[in-house]
Structure formats: structure tokens, C-alpha cells
Design a protein around this motif. Structure first.
Motif, PDB file in Angstrom:
ATOM      1  N   LYS A  19       0.778  -1.128  -0.059  1.00  0.00           N
ATOM      2  CA  LYS A  19       0.065   0.085   0.097  1.00  0.00           C
ATOM      3  C   LYS A  19       0.771   1.162  -0.003  1.00  0.00           C
ATOM      4  O   LYS A  19       0.181   2.388  -0.292  1.00  0.00           O
ATOM      5  CB  LYS A  19      -0.942  -0.027   1.161  1.00  0.00           C
ATOM      6  CG  LYS A  19      -2.165  -0.944   1.114  1.00  0.00           C
ATOM      7  CD  LYS A  19      -3.094  -0.916   2.386  1.00  0.00           C
ATOM      8  CE  LYS A  19      -4.232  -1.893   2.114  1.00  0.00           C
ATOM      9  NZ  LYS A  19      -5.192  -1.916   3.415  1.00  0.00           N
TER      10      LYS A  19
ATOM     11  N   TYR B 129      -3.634  -5.645  -3.020  1.00  0.00           N
ATOM     12  CA  TYR B 129      -3.405  -4.800  -2.026  1.00  0.00           C
ATOM     13  C   TYR B 129      -2.623  -3.519  -2.772  1.00  0.00           C
ATOM     14  O   TYR B 129      -2.440  -2.351  -2.356  1.00  0.00           O
ATOM     15  CB  TYR B 129      -3.140  -5.202  -0.830  1.00  0.00           C
ATOM     16  CG  TYR B 129      -3.608  -5.829   0.113  1.00  0.00           C
ATOM     17  CD1 TYR B 129      -4.816  -5.459   0.754  1.00  0.00           C
ATOM     18  CD2 TYR B 129      -3.717  -7.273   0.250  1.00  0.00           C
ATOM     19  CE1 TYR B 129      -5.976  -6.161   1.405  1.00  0.00           C
ATOM     20  CE2 TYR B 129      -4.477  -8.036   0.917  1.00  0.00           C
ATOM     21  CZ  TYR B 129      -5.621  -7.551   1.471  1.00  0.00           C
ATOM     22  OH  TYR B 129      -6.536  -8.437   2.149  1.00  0.00           O
TER      23      TYR B 129
ATOM     24  N   LYS C 210      -0.657   3.881 -17.566  1.00  0.00           N
ATOM     25  CA  LYS C 210      -0.254   4.350 -16.473  1.00  0.00           C
ATOM     26  C   LYS C 210       1.339   4.893 -16.444  1.00  0.00           C
ATOM     27  O   LYS C 210       1.857   5.014 -15.567  1.00  0.00           O
ATOM     28  CB  LYS C 210       0.026   3.208 -15.410  1.00  0.00           C
ATOM     29  CG  LYS C 210      -1.339   2.320 -15.528  1.00  0.00           C
ATOM     30  CD  LYS C 210      -1.074   0.927 -14.513  1.00  0.00           C
ATOM     31  CE  LYS C 210      -2.391   0.396 -14.489  1.00  0.00           C
ATOM     32  NZ  LYS C 210      -2.193  -0.903 -13.608  1.00  0.00           N
TER      33      LYS C 210
ATOM     34  N   GLY D 299       3.803   3.716  -4.544  1.00  0.00           N
ATOM     35  CA  GLY D 299       2.946   4.632  -5.508  1.00  0.00           C
ATOM     36  C   GLY D 299       3.283   4.667  -7.253  1.00  0.00           C
ATOM     37  O   GLY D 299       2.452   5.164  -7.612  1.00  0.00           O
TER      38      GLY D 299
ATOM     39  N   ARG E 228      -2.592   2.044  -9.559  1.00  0.00           N
ATOM     40  CA  ARG E 228      -1.865   3.168 -10.322  1.00  0.00           C
ATOM     41  C   ARG E 228      -0.434   2.166 -10.807  1.00  0.00           C
ATOM     42  O   ARG E 228       0.385   2.990 -11.874  1.00  0.00           O
ATOM     43  CB  ARG E 228      -1.469   4.234  -9.535  1.00  0.00           C
ATOM     44  CG  ARG E 228      -2.643   4.889  -9.091  1.00  0.00           C
ATOM     45  CD  ARG E 228      -2.467   6.633  -8.588  1.00  0.00           C
ATOM     46  NE  ARG E 228      -1.456   6.312  -7.686  1.00  0.00           N
ATOM     47  CZ  ARG E 228      -1.543   6.039  -6.161  1.00  0.00           C
ATOM     48  NH1 ARG E 228      -2.931   5.774  -5.905  1.00  0.00           N
ATOM     49  NH2 ARG E 228      -0.576   5.888  -5.344  1.00  0.00           N
TER      50      ARG E 228
ATOM     51  N   SER F 113      -1.364  -0.569  -5.179  1.00  0.00           N
ATOM     52  CA  SER F 113      -2.201   0.197  -5.943  1.00  0.00           C
ATOM     53  C   SER F 113      -2.198  -0.067  -7.518  1.00  0.00           C
ATOM     54  O   SER F 113      -1.210  -0.131  -8.227  1.00  0.00           O
ATOM     55  CB  SER F 113      -1.612   1.702  -5.977  1.00  0.00           C
ATOM     56  OG  SER F 113      -1.955   2.621  -6.698  1.00  0.00           O
TER      57      SER F 113
END
Length: 399
Positions: free
Chosen positions: A117, A138, A394, A120, A142, A140
């Protein structure tokens, strides 16, 4: 662009660890910002050399605490007690059928989730079902998320296969090792981006065997998967025909005492040797005349390909999957039916009988191994990563 590789234990000795280290070094050489993250750490230094451009970090350090550490305060004592309680509880997220399940107690699961988590940006590459499932749930969205599979689908237990079917579609790509496995995953995961990228050997510039020493070599964890409990009884028949040869088995594991008892039972104490761990496997391969793989199952057996870089021919069970994807029977090795110990014994004896056969198959094995050179395999990874950045939408978050 940052690439993070999440391993279970970067301080162990498995083939997955070595191939990830090699891949990470190549990516760093191409200009990527590369980090290897070890879920657990049990020793001070990794077994394999790691390129100085690659960072190595840890999620959970399980080394024994230093005796001179100060006693924690009330909050520290509370956290330590809670940590100990969680360590005694089995994992709740990782399926119990995962071969590494024992490593994923509640504390480890919780810390991995916390780590996932916290990430990023960039590309996250996870390297076994437990970590793949955790990342799918879990990490991201992104991130550009890539799952590596180092075992074949058919060997995973039903609860793991069920989790794979449920969670792997969320990955931007899933990479498998063999063509046969690619076909199986396509049936299970329609619509998921699947690619076949074999593992690379760390180097193809190895000293070659001259096939004269009367030594056959096998290596791997002393665990049921590797089938040494089949190889040792099979070797009794071999030793009767070739009493001047040795079988040397390198590796450590829980089955050591059982394997030692098998050696004693079959009176092979002058013929079969459990050699333990060695830091000089390349030297041992060079000294050997051929390599034996007795596994019940594999993903892509890297130790076989490493042996082939030393011009060693291979005798192997045609287990699922990997051996038949690498070895051409009668050309660079001998394939025998899975778990057929009589056929394995006969193939070993055939190799021992014929120096010219070892020479010719060893030359072919050397040629085969070139297809797994880092420069060939890692080009596939670089192309995949570049394409994912270009097509996933992304790229900004991954920059």
C-alpha cells in the motif's frame, strides 16, 4: 523508471532468486532504477552476488535481535507482544496450498500488505503465487503490476489455482516460463495479457567439463519436489554396473536424514554422497561428467540450464514442466518417463558407458544453453516493460 522486484527471500539459494538478481542487474544496466525487496531476511548477506547498482531492502527482518538492544518502552513492549502473537498465527490471505505458506504468518502478511500500500509509482514485479495474490489485492492499481510464475500451473494445489483464476486478471501482464504453461494459463485466464519469457542463466561464459571425471551431479533442495528419494534407490542398480562412479547431491533441506537413511538402506554409502551447500557450484559442475534431474515437477529447471553452460549433458525425468522444453531427447540429453526409476537408472548407465556420447551431447547442450543467455532473455523483459508503459495508461504514474 523504477522497477521493484518482490521476492520471498532474497537471502536464500533458489533458482528464482538467482534469475531475479540477474534480471535486475540487466535492467539497472539499461538505465532503470532497480530495487529488490525481500519479504523476509534471515541472514546478513545474500548468497548470490548482487550488482551494486541494485538496491536490496527488506520488509520483515527475522534475524535474531542483537543482545545489546535497549529494552523497549511500554508502547514498544506492546508492539513486540502483538508481533509475537501474529507470528504464531497462520496466514489468512495466502492460500494454505502455496508451497511457501509457512513463511506467511499473520505478521508477515500484514507487513507485506503495508508495504504494498506504500508503493505509489513504477513497475512492481512479484515472483510467486503468494506475493502475486497479495499484490493483486493490495498494491495500487496506479502501478504497472507484473506477476511472474516460476512453477507450472498444474503443480499448484486447487486453492492456489482458484486464487490465481480470481486475482491474476488484475495484473497488467502475467509471465510464465514455458510454452506448455502458456497454453494452460490461456485456458484459465482468458483476456489476461500472458507472455512466455524463460529465465536467463547468469552467464554463458563458463568453464566446460571434459566429461572424464566419473562423477554424476544433482542439486536442489532436499525436499520431495526434487525426487532424490527416487534417485537414490534408482542408483543402486547403477552402482552395481558402475561401482567406480560417484553420485554427488548438493543442497540442504528437511529430508536430509531420510535421504541419508535411504543411502544406508541400499548400501550406497561408498557411491552416493550428500554434499550439503556449496558456494562453488560452478567448479563442481565443471568437474562432473553429466547432470541428473529427478524432480517430480518443475517450472523451468534453471540448474539444468546452468549445467548445460558447462557443456554437461542431462539425464532427466520428463516431469511437468520444463525438461522437455529445454532438452531434446537423444541430442543434448536423455528424457525418461516421470517417476520411472528403472528407466532413470538405465539412462544414467548409458551416459556412464559412453564417453563419446557425453562429449557429443555436451556440445549440443552448450549450444542449447545459449538461448538462455541474459542478453537474449532480458531483451524480452525490456520490450515488455516498455510496451506496458506505452499502452497501460499508467506511464505518468510510473514515471
Amino acid at each position: 523508471m523504477r522497477i521493484r522486484y518482490l521476492l520471498l527471500n532474497a537471502y536464500g539459494t533458489g533458482g528464482t532468486i538467482r534469475t531475479v538478481f540477474t534480471q535486475a542487474a540487466t535492467m539497472a544496466g539499461l538505465g532503470y532504477d532497480v530495487e529488490i525487496v525481500s519479504t523476509v531476511r534471515h541472514k546478513d548477506e545474500p548468497n548470490f552476488d548482487l550488482d551494486e547498482r541494485v538496491r536490496l531492502t527488506t520488509v520483515v527482518d527475522v534475524r535474531a535481535p542483537k543482545g545489546d538492544e535497549p529494552a523497549p518502552g511500554p508502547v514498544g513492549r506492546y508492539r513486540a507482544a502483538r508481533r509475537e502473537r501474529l507470528r504464531k498465527q497462520g496466514g489468512r490471505i495466502v492460500p494454505e496450498g502455496e508451497f511457501g505458506y509457512e513463511a506467511f504468518n499473520r505478521h508477515v502478511e500484514r507487513e507485506v500488505v503495508r508495504y504494498l500500500k506504500s508503493v505509489g509509482d513504477g513497475i512492481l514485479v512479484t515472483t510467486r503465487p503468494a506475493l502475486n495474490i497479495l499484490a493483486a489485492r493490495y498494491a495500487s492499481p496506479r502501478l504497472i503490476r507484473v506477476a511472474q510464475e516460476h512453477m507450472n500451473l498444474g503443480t499448484h494445489r486447487p486453492d492456489v489455482q482458484k486464487a490465481i483464476a480470481r486475482y491474476y486478471p488484475s495484473f497488467d501482464a502475467v509471465a510464465v516460463l514455458t510454452s506448455r504453461d502458456l497454453d494452460d494459463y490461456k485456458k484459465l485466464l482468458p483476456g489476461t495479457r500472458l507472455v512466455r519469457i524463460p529465465n536467463a542463466v547468469h552467464s554463458t561464459e563458463q568453464e566446460h567439463s571434459d566429461h572424464t571425471n566419473k562423477i554424476a551431479l544433482a542439486a536442489g533442495r532436499l525436499a520431495p519436489q526434487k525426487g532424490f528419494d527416487m534417485l537414490i534407490p534408482a542408483y543402486k542398480k547403477v552402482a552395481e554396473r558402475h561401482p567406480d562412479w560417484q553420485l554427488r547431491i548438493y543442497g540442504t533441506g528437511k529430508k536430509k536424514n531420510e535421504l541419508r537413511a535411504l543411502i544406508d538402506k541400499h548400501h550406497l554409502y561408498n557411491h552416493v554422497f550428500l554434499m550439503g551447500h556449496t558456494d562453488r557450484m560452478e567448479d563442481e559442475l565443471t568437474k562432473s561428467a553429466f547432470y541428473i534431474l529427478s524432480s517430480r515437477f518443475e517450472g523451468l529447471p534453471m540448474v539444468v540450464i546452468e549445467a548445460m553452460t558447462h557443456a554437461l549433458p542431462i539425464v532427466t525425468f520428463d516431469c511437468p514442466t520444463g525438461p522437455a522444453d529445454v532438452i531434446t531427447d537423444g541430442k543434448d540429453g536423455i528424457l525418461v518417463p516421470p517417476k520411472d526409476t528403472d528407466a532413470l537408472a538405465d539412462a544414467i548407465s548409458t551416459m556412464m558407458d559412453d564417453r563419446e556420447l557425453r562429449d557429443s551431447m555436451g556440445a549440443e547442450a552448450l549450444t542449447t544453453s545459449q538461448g538462455y543467455a541474459p542478453e537474449n532473455v532480458h531483451m524480452m523483459w525490456e520490450e515488455l516493460f516498455s510496451d506496458l508503459v506505452r499502452t497501460s495508461g499508467k506511464a505518468a504514474a510510473a514515471g
